[in-house]
Design an enzyme around this catalytic site. Structure first.
Site, PDB file in Angstrom:
ATOM      1  CE  LYS A  27      -9.072   8.062  47.011  1.00 43.62           C
ATOM      2  NZ  LYS A  27      -9.578   8.481  48.312  1.00 43.62           N
ATOM      3  CB  THR A  80     -16.901  14.327  50.684  1.00 48.73           C
ATOM      4  OG1 THR A  80     -16.216  13.394  49.870  1.00 48.73           O
ATOM      5  CG2 THR A  80     -16.036  14.719  51.843  1.00 48.73           C
ATOM      6  CB  THR A 104     -13.229   8.119  47.089  1.00 45.44           C
ATOM      7  OG1 THR A 104     -12.492   8.880  48.041  1.00 45.44           O
ATOM      8  CG2 THR A 104     -14.231   8.988  46.384  1.00 45.44           C
ATOM      9  CG  ASP A 105     -10.268   6.717  51.643  1.00 44.27           C
ATOM     10  OD1 ASP A 105     -10.086   7.473  50.661  1.00 44.27           O
ATOM     11  OD2 ASP A 105      -9.930   7.010  52.805  1.00 44.27           O
TER      12      ASP A 105
END
Lengths: 444, 701
Positions: A253, A88, A164-165
């Protein structure tokens, strides 16, 4: 996407309470078998195709590709290359379909984040546009290659825009690629992403990107031993205004959705970056000594033919999984152990033979040349296989990873890198601290 | 070409809406009495003020950035907002979680809220959409943590019948309410606004009408009718702030504005009249100003505007009214104004812009025949400046005043090179902010030569009520460009059977409900109260024997009194539970115990409390048993009526013992003796009966 014109239509619909007329622009349908219009008031309205009584096209207008304003960049500013992989952070929403599309052009990035043009002279390398959960080791190699290209063309720093995952896997991979053999990359490498899509006013993407570009342009010289060969820069807390700089090999994360999802693991934050209007300021936490390492000119890569398996140690773990992995010839099993690094391998009450089977299977796997690496499912804290007899038995089975403080996912990447680049002495390399990932003292 | 608009703006009664080409529609926003729309938090409000905020509530500070809207356009309102450098502190109320904090994706629509929106759609004969799809509507004032409001179109093309005429309903939507502003503080680095997240996400039904409203009074009539219809669903929140009305108003020579903050329906006609006057004033001022620069007048109807000419004029105005900042701090550093002196201590600057041609046209404060401020350009310019977060401006038409002297004014005029016809505006604020404010002033001043602007205006409020019915500009009117799909919430189909089920079961209207009660022997006051307190369904079920299979039909008069009096709340308070946990069924069962002589009128509350404390609140399939147990319990507790004989016995004995007291006081002994007798008889005696017998005896004395 791809359409060059848009049609304004008037439809007569047989709604559940009789016929009604709507006027608007035809959009990509909300789902198959539907017709979707954008009304003048902005709402999208959809009806099943079979309920449309009449449809007439009122006018067809060409879609004017809105070209971003060309930004004249100040070439005296530090040169920073943004490597776009997807996620994103560097994307925008295609409002007609709701799909996320990449913001490829430096002009587009600069238009959305005008502050960037006061920080650095920006160029962009587009690797593709993928969800980070789709990434494989070959994509780590692509990022390594792109970094090399950026540094060769004179960039002082690199920003990797990433979903980000799996960002902490990639940041670890790139760190080992540049610094695993004892060197440092030619410049700073900052990974960044966003937890809230950039279409919304509340997105964290701009601050994260500004902070990452600022670090790439003005951060301290890479030390290497601090775990800073790559860094991850994301929101420090759920508040705006401050981003945290994490070691690329000491971060994970830890929340599915919050802005401050990234937390240091067995490590501390390297720095904070405050952003207030045009002012961006780095606050280094603690000392930042000069590096003792040499600059690495070309990175090392990952052997994509090697296969690995992660298994979770718990009450459901069966030996067949290990046997299967053994049969398939996977180079390593990363065992996410309980507590200090434990597996269900004992049968104290004589009613759990599957535990003994598991021990046997692991032994077989190691004996046939596989590497069984223990990491912690508690995420934080060291692996220690000396404290309980269980741990000592596991060491006897040939499980390695004892005393490691390398964060679990980073450890899996490290194992892959070791097996790709060093054929001997895997155990001692796993226990050593290659680029700040395996801190021997934990202060926190 | 339309005819020239007539009327005197200082007397709104001379303004004829029809002659002026009046157009008006309403937007009603009504909170629903359900949980939040896209989180499963409760729809409760916590009336904190900035001073009473509990310190343990989590707070987080955020910023919002303008994002490209659909089609790549950045909405004007959004862009302006970003320049103000506002930051927002969100206070997490107990009914706010990660979704409200924009730290977790939203959940699907609240089912009850969707149901109510569909019911309202059916009541207004609207046409439902085929698929309900949540959209994001960009909102960048900070009232939404995400930077957008989620809104779902439910139906279109409805119709409301009013006495004055039909009003079309253009859309009915279901949307999230915003956070509540607690405070706004100006700092040297921009504005910090604090918000309470309690209201964020409570479902709102938005009903927008077509511009069919015929005159200012009809707007009020329409608002009342829509409010009544919404209340007929019995599923909407009530009380202050639970319904909000926006007015869309234009006249032919002006342009559309959306007026917010018309909570008091009585004010609606007045607010509309004043808006008509305002638009007329600025039309006339524009024509006066166009003459000074040799341009033709505006046509009386905006539809006849020559776009090319207007573009040319706006270009010309950029040259004629340039944005040139002059720093006048040094000229006023010794002036007497306390406000200026205080600001200068806080490192503010005094910036000035020249406003050519506008001397004498900015106006000073004059009231109309009914006490409202007449429209004037100076006030609009001040409103424009306030958008940058400053307190206001000083302009030359109102100076000297406020501690700024004639000689100060002369010096400023010299400094910025003002001719006789030029005005100027001063702004005292931190430099960056004063600059932004004055840019906004200049942009607004240029507009004075052209058709009045489409914008959102706010009713000026003083102490919670409209000050005089006038409004100030809030932001440019948003466009459709600020909406795009909410991809985190799945869209869903509306089936025909679902719609039919709703259409066939519409709620009764207020008058239908009253009609339904006329056949029962209860007073008309009771009828009205049952309906207005929304207890008539319970009443009806009780007297028809529909509350429970095991319950007989209840006597109308006693049941109505029971529902309207305080027994239920007293029982709830006595146990310490929510009133809704004391079921209507239990109330009915207790009434039957009382009617059959099992408990006294005064003992009923105590009996209810004891029964709940021992047996809980659940009565399902247990009603007969509950009644039997209640009879026994009343006897054990002495709450059953004493027989008449024993009451008389006790009274007589007490009268005898206190014969002197009775002789001395006569009827005045009644009160004190009541207490003595009740104490002796315990809860088992009915106060009414004691009072009757005691009264008879005393009178007999």
């Amino acid at each position: 996407m791809g359409e060059e014109s848009q049609s304004k239509v008037r439809i007569t619909v047989n709604s559940w309470s009789g016929e009604v007329e709507h006027e608007g622009y035809l959009l990509h349908p909300v789902k198959n078998g539907y017709i979707t219009l954008k009304l003048v008031n902005g709402y999208n309205i959809s009806f099943p195709e079979e309920s449309i009584v009449n449809k007439s096209i009122l006018e067809t207008i060409p879609i004017s590709e809105s070209k971003p304003k060309e930004t004249i960049q100040d070439t005296n500013l530090p040169k920073v290359t943004i490597i776009h992989t997807g996620g994103t952070i560097a994307s925008k929403v295609d409002y007609t379909t709701g799909a996320v599309v990449a913001r490829l052009d430096p002009d587009e990035l600069l238009e959305a984040n005008p502050e960037l043009s006061t920080q650095a002279s920006i160029s962009v390398i587009r690797l593709g546009n993928m969800w980070s959960d789709d990434m494989r080791p070959q994509h780590w190699n692509s990022i390594l290659e792109a970094c090399a290209e950026a540094f060769e063309s004179g960039a002082i720093g690199v920003v990797v825009c990433h979903g980000t995952d799996s960002m902490h896997f990639s940041s670890s991979a790139v760190a080992f690629g540049w610094a695993g053999e004892g060197g440092i990359p030619p410049g700073r490498i900052a990974f960044t992403g966003s937890q809230r899509s950039s279409d919304r006013g509340s997105s964290d993407s701009s601050e994260n990107l500004i902070a990452a570009v600022h670090w790439a342009a003005y951060g301290p010289k890479v030390n290497g031993d601090l775990g800073d060969s790559t860094v991850v820069i994301m929101h420090d807390t759920t508040e705006d205004g401050t981003c945290a700089v994490f070691s690329g090999v000491g971060v994970r994360k830890m929340h599915t959705s919050k802005r401050d999802a990234f937390k240091p693991i067995n490590n501390k934050k390297l720095a904070l970056i405050d952003i207030e209007r045009e002012n961006v300021n780095i606050r280094i936490e603690g000392d930042w000594p000069a590096t003792k390492r040499n600059m690495c000119k070309t990175p090392t890569y990952f052997n994509c033919d090697l296969k690995f398996t992660h298994i979770m140690s718990n009450a459901h773990l069966e030996s067949e999984v290990v046997d299967f992995v053994n049969e398939k010839g996977h180079a390593g099993i990363i065992i996410h152990g309980m507590g200090l690094g434990h597996l269900p391998i004992e049968d104290p009450l004589g009613n759990s033979p599957e535990n003994l089977e598991l021990a046997k299977s692991i032994k077989n796997y190691v004996d046939s040349g596989g590497i069984a690496l223990m990491v912690g499912q508690c995420i934080n804290g060291p692996i220690n296989l000396d404290v309980y007899s269980k741990g000592r038995n596991q060491q006897e089975l040939g499980i390695i990873g004892h005393k490691s403080t390398t964060p679990p996912d980073t450890a899996s990447v490290k194992l892959h890198w070791i097996l790709s680049n060093k054929s001997t002495d895997v155990e001692s390399l796993i226990s050593s601290n290659l680029c700040g990932e395996n801190q021997h003292t934990l202060d926190f | 070409m339309g005819e020239e608009p007539l009327g005197d703006i200082s007397d709104v009664k001379t303004l004829n809406p029809q002659q002026l080409g009046f157009m008006c529609g309403l937007e009603i926003h009504q909170q629903l009495n359900t949980g939040k729309l896209h989180s499963r938090e409760k729809g409760e409000l916590y009336d904190y003020t900035i001073d009473t905020l509990p310190s343990n509530l989590f707070r987080t500070k955020r910023k919002l950035r303008a994002a490209s809207g659909e089609g790549g356009k950045i909405d004007i309102a959004a862009r302006f907002e970003t320049r103000r450098n506002r930051s927002f502190v969100y206070v997490k109320s107990p009914n706010a979680g990660l979704i409200e904090l924009d730290d977790q994706p939203p959940l699907e629509h609240d089912k009850d809220a969707v149901e109510i929106a569909l019911v309202v759609s059916a009541m207004l004969n609207a046409h439902p959409v085929g698929t309900l799809q949540a959209m994001r509507k960009t909102v960048v004032d900070g009232s939404n943590t995400s930077g957008f409001q989620r809104t779902t179109l439910v139906s279109t093309h409805g119709k409301l019948e009013t006495k004055t005429g039909d009003v079309g309903i253009s859309v009915i939507c279901l949307e999230e309410d915003s956070a509540r502003k607690l405070s706004s503080e100006l700092t040297s680095n921009g504005e910090v606004v604090t918000w309470n997240l309690d209201r964020l996400g409570i479902p709102l039904i938005e009903i927008a009408t077509d511009p069919d409203v015929k005159n200012p009074e009809h707007a009020k009539e329409t608002a009342i009718a829509l409010g009544g219809l919404l209340r007929d669903t019995r599923k909407v929140r009530r009380g202050l702030g639970s319904i909000r009305q926006d007015l869309n108003v234009s006249i032919a020579c002006g342009d559309r504005v959306e007026i917010k903050g018309c909570q008091d329906l009585e004010w609606i006609p007045r607010i509309i009249e004043l808006e008509i006057a305002r638009q007329l004033h600025f039309y006339r001022l524009a024509n006066e100003l166009r003459e000074t620069i040799g341009e033709p007048k505006l046509p009386p109807n905006r539809d006849d505007d020559d776009e090319e000419l207007e573009m040319k004029i706006s270009q010309k105005l950029i040259e004629l009214i340039p944005f040139e900042i002059n720093d006048c701090t040094h000229l006023l550093k010794d002036c007497e104004s306390k406000m200026i002196q205080n600001s200068l201590k806080n490192n503010s600057s005094i910036l000035c812009v020249k406003l050519p041609y506008l001397s004498g046209r900015l106006g000073t404060k004059i009231l109309d025949s009914e006490g409202a401020q007449l429209p004037r350009l100076g006030r609009e310019l001040a409103g424009a400046a306030k958008l940058a977060g400053v307190a206001g401006i000083f302009h030359s038409d109102e100076l000297p005043a406020y501690g700024i002297t004639e000689s100060n004014v002369e010096e400023i005029k010299k400094e910025v090179n003002c001719s006789e016809s030029d005005a100027f505006a001063l702004c005292v604020a931190p430099e960056w902010q004063a600059e932004l404010a004055l840019e906004s002033v200049v942009l607004r001043a240029r507009k004075a030569w052209q058709r009045s602007i489409q914008e959102v205006r706010n009713v000026v409020v003083k102490k919670g009520a409209p000050e005089d019915g006038t409004t100030t500009a809030m932001r440019p009117l948003p466009t459709g460009a600020r909406m795009y799909p909410e991809t985190d919430v799945p869209s869903f189909e509306l089936t025909k059977s679902h719609w039919d089920e709703i259409s066939n079961k519409l709620p009764l209207t207020q008058s239908e409900r009253l009609d339904r009660l006329t056949s029962f022997e209860i007073s008309s006051d009771q009828q009205k109260q049952l309906v207005s307190r929304q207890l008539d369904d319970e009443f009806f079920a009780g007297v028809s024997g529909n509350l429970d299979l095991e319950l007989n039909k209840l006597p109308a008069k006693a049941w109505a009194s029971m529902l309207l009096e305080t027994s239920r709340i007293q029982i709830a308070e006595g146990v310490g539970i929510d009133i809704n946990q004391v079921s209507i069924k239990m109330l009915a069962a207790l009434l039957l115990v009382r009617e059959s002589g099992g408990v006294t009128r005064d003992g009923l509350v105590d009996l209810g409390i004891n029964m709940i404390l021992e047996g809980g609140t659940n009565l399902d399939g247990e009603v007969t048993n509950f009644i039997e147990q209640s009879m026994k319990k009343a006897e054990i507790l002495g709450l059953n009526p004493s027989d008449l004989g024993s009451i008389e016995e006790v009274i007589d004995r007490i009268l005898e013992e206190r014969a002197d007291f009775v002789a001395e006081r006569g009827m005045g002994a009644m009160g004190p003796l009541m207490g003595v007798v009740i104490k002796e008889l315990g809860g088992g005696a009915d106060g009414k009966i004691i009072s009757k017998i005691l009264g008879e005896r005393l009178r007999g004395n």
